[in-house]
Design an enzyme around this catalytic site. Structure first.
Site, PDB file in Angstrom:
ATOM      1  N   ASP A 112     -54.621  75.529 -19.532  1.00 20.47           N
ATOM      2  CA  ASP A 112     -55.501  74.763 -18.641  1.00 20.47           C
ATOM      3  C   ASP A 112     -55.115  73.284 -18.620  1.00 20.47           C
ATOM      4  OD1 ASP A 112     -56.955  77.005 -17.966  1.00 20.47           O
ATOM      5  OD2 ASP A 112     -58.330  76.767 -19.656  1.00 20.47           O
ATOM      6  N   GLU A 156     -58.732  70.673  -8.069  1.00 17.94           N
ATOM      7  CA  GLU A 156     -58.236  71.698  -7.149  1.00 17.94           C
ATOM      8  C   GLU A 156     -59.157  71.807  -5.946  1.00 17.94           C
ATOM      9  OE1 GLU A 156     -57.426  75.469  -9.392  1.00 17.94           O
ATOM     10  OE2 GLU A 156     -58.546  74.314 -10.849  1.00 17.94           O
ATOM     11  N   ASP A 199     -58.835  70.748 -14.273  1.00 21.07           N
ATOM     12  CA  ASP A 199     -58.582  72.152 -13.967  1.00 21.07           C
ATOM     13  C   ASP A 199     -59.848  72.942 -14.224  1.00 21.07           C
ATOM     14  OD1 ASP A 199     -56.755  74.462 -13.444  1.00 21.07           O
ATOM     15  OD2 ASP A 199     -57.396  74.976 -15.470  1.00 21.07           O
TER      16      ASP A 199
END
Ligand SMILES: [Zn+2]
Length: 413
Positions: free
Chosen positions: A386, A290, A199
Site C-alpha cells: 500500500d 486515486e 492509497d
C-alpha cells in the site's frame, strides 16, 4: 495576515422529557405571542400613518409586558428568544417596506406552525458533550436551555469551533436544535506545503506515501461489528413481527428500534471517517488520491486488490461496511477539511499504481507477491504494497500538476 472566521451550523435531534416538551411548547407559544402582538401594533400604525416603532421601542414594550398583570405569563419564558423575535420582525418589516426587493410583509404566526426559539447568547446555552455518567454508564450529551434545564441531545457529528447561538425548532412534532459555530481558518499555507499520496486499501483503510497507516482502532472495529450484528437481529425481529401483523403496536415499536440501530451504526461509521479525515486534513496541504470513478471502471483489471477474498478481510479485522461505503464519504470529508485550510485534494488516475515499482518503474502483476508485500521482480525493491502504491500516486499527481503548471505558463507567454 489576519485569520479568517467561518460559520457553520449543525442540527441535532433533541430528546426532551414530556415536562420539557411542554415547557418548550409554551416558550415557543410566548415567542409567537410577542411576534403577533408587535406585528399587530406595527400594522395599525402603518394603516393610521403613524411612524413605526423602532426595535428599541418594541424591546422596552416587551419589558413592560413581561412585568404587567395582563401579559405577565410571558415572563415564564426566557427573555432573549422573545427579544430576538422582535429583532426578526423589525428586520422583516423594513425589508418589506424597502421597495428595492420583493420581500413579502411579515405575517401573523399560527399555533404549531414553524415554532422556534432562538437563543442568541451562547453564554445562556451550555453544552455537556460527555457520553458517560459518573458510574461509567453511556448517556446522551446534554444542552442547557434557559428555563427548561438540561435536555438530552443526539449529537451525531463532532461540533467544531465556538458556539455562537442556538435555535430550537419543532417540526412534525419533533424538537431539534441547530447550533451555529464559528471556526478560525489559519492563514493560507505557505508555498512549501506538505504533500502526500494516499492509497485506499483493504488491509489498511488508507496508507499515506510516508508509510502511515490509517486504520480504525480495534476497539472501534469491535464496537461497530457489535452494532451491526444488533442491527441485523433487530431487522430479523421486525420481519417476524411483520408476519404477525404489519399494523400491530409491536411492529411499530420494532420499527423504531431498527431505525435507532441503523442510526447508531451510521454514526459510528461517520465518526471514524471524521477522525481519519481530520488527521490528514489538518496536517497536509495537498493530498493526491486515486480517482475512485476510474478505479471502479478498471476494477476487473486490478482484480485481486478489490476482491481480496474472505481471508484478507478477516485478517485485516477491517469492517466491510467501513470499506464498502466509506471511501467516497471519506474523500468528500477530506476535501472539505483541506479546502477550509487552503489546501486541496487532487484525484489522479489510479491505473497501475498498485503494480508499478516505485523505484525502477517496472510494471507487473507479479510484483504483488501477497496482499501486503510488494517485491519488484526486476530490481528487487521490497516495500509494503500500500505504501508503494501511495508513493506512485504521489508521483503521478506531482507529474500531473507539473504538467498543468507548464501548460499555464506556456499559455501566459
Ligand atoms: Zn523495481
Amino acid at each position: 495576515m489576519k485569520n479568517m472566521k467561518t460559520r457553520q451550523a449543525v442540527k441535532f435531534r433533541l430528546v426532551p422529557t414530556s415536562v420539557q416538551e411542554e415547557l418548550l411548547s409554551r416558550h415557543a407559544g410566548c415567542v409567537r405571542f410577542v411576534w403577533n402582538k408587535a406585528l399587530d401594533l406595527q400594522t395599525r400604525r402603518l394603516e393610521a400613518g403613524i411612524p413605526l416603532l423602532s426595535y428599541g421601542d418594541l424591546a422596552r414594550l416587551l419589558t413592560l409586558w413581561r412585568s404587567s398583570e395582563e401579559y405577565g405569563f410571558l415572563s415564564n419564558g426566557p427573555a432573549q428568544p422573545q427579544q430576538q423575535t422582535l429583532k426578526n420582525l423589525d428586520r422583516g418589516v423594513w425589508e418589506a417596506l424597502d421597495r428595492t426587493n420583493s420581500k413579502r410583509f411579515p405575517r401573523f404566526k399560527k399555533k404549531g406552525c414553524g415554532d422556534s426559539l432562538r437563543y442568541p447568547d451562547p453564554l445562556q446555552v451550555k453544552l455537556d458533550l460527555s457520553t458517560r455518567d459518573q458510574e461509567g454508564r453511556t448517556v446522551l450529551p446534554r444542552i442547557f436551555l434557559p428555563k427548561v434545564g438540561w435536555v438530552k441531545v443526539r449529537v451525531s457529528r463532532p461540533i467544531e469551533g465556538d458556539l455562537k447561538n442556538a435555535t430550537v425548532i419543532r417540526k412534525a412534532g419533533r424538537w431539534s436544535v441547530s447550533l451555529q459555530t464559528e471556526t478560525e481558518i489559519p492563514e493560507p499555507v505557505a508555498l512549501t506545503r506538505p504533500v502526500i499520496g494516499l492509497d485506499l486499501g483493504v488491509v489498511s483503510f488508507a496508507t499515506t506515501s510516508d508509510g502511515t497507516r490509517i486504520h480504525p482502532d480495534p476497539d472501534g472495529v469491535e464496537a461497530l461489528k457489535r452494532a451491526e450484528k444488533k442491527l441485523v437481529r433487530e431487522q430479523r425481529k421486525l420481519s417476524r413481527k411483520y408476519r404477525k401483523g404489519p399494523k400491530s403496536r409491536n411492529f411499530r415499536k420494532q420499527k423504531i428500534r431498527v431505525a435507532r440501530a441503523h442510526e447508531r451504526v451510521a454514526n459510528m461509521r461517520l465518526d471514524f471517517l471524521h477522525k481519519a479525515s481530520t488527521a490528514i486534513g489538518e496536517t497536509q496541504a495537498v493530498v493526491y488520491v486515486e480517482d475512485l470513478k476510474i478505479r471502479n471502471l478498471t476494477r476487473s483489471a486490478r482484480g485481486a486488490r478489490e476482491n481480496p477474498g474472505r481471508k484478507v478481510r478477516q485478517k485485516s479485522g477491517l469492517n466491510r461496511s467501513i470499506l464498502s461505503r466509506g471511501w467516497g464519504t471519506f474523500l468528500s470529508l477530506l476535501e472539505y477539511k483541506l479546502s477550509r485550510r487552503g489546501g486541496c485534494l487532487v484525484r489522479v488516475d489510479p491505473r497501475n499504481t498498485s503494480r508499478t515499482c516505485f523505484v525502477c518503474g517496472h510494471v507487473s502483476p507479479e510484483n504483488r507477491k501477497t496482499q501486503e508485500a510488494f517485491v519488484c521482480v526486476a530490481c528487487g525493491h521490497a516495500e509494503n504494497a500500500d505504501a508503494n502504491a501511495a508513493r506512485n500516486i504521489l508521483r503521478a499527481g506531482q507529474a500531473r500538476s507539473a504538467c498543468s503548471e507548464a501548460k499555464t505558463s506556456e499559455s501566459a507567454v
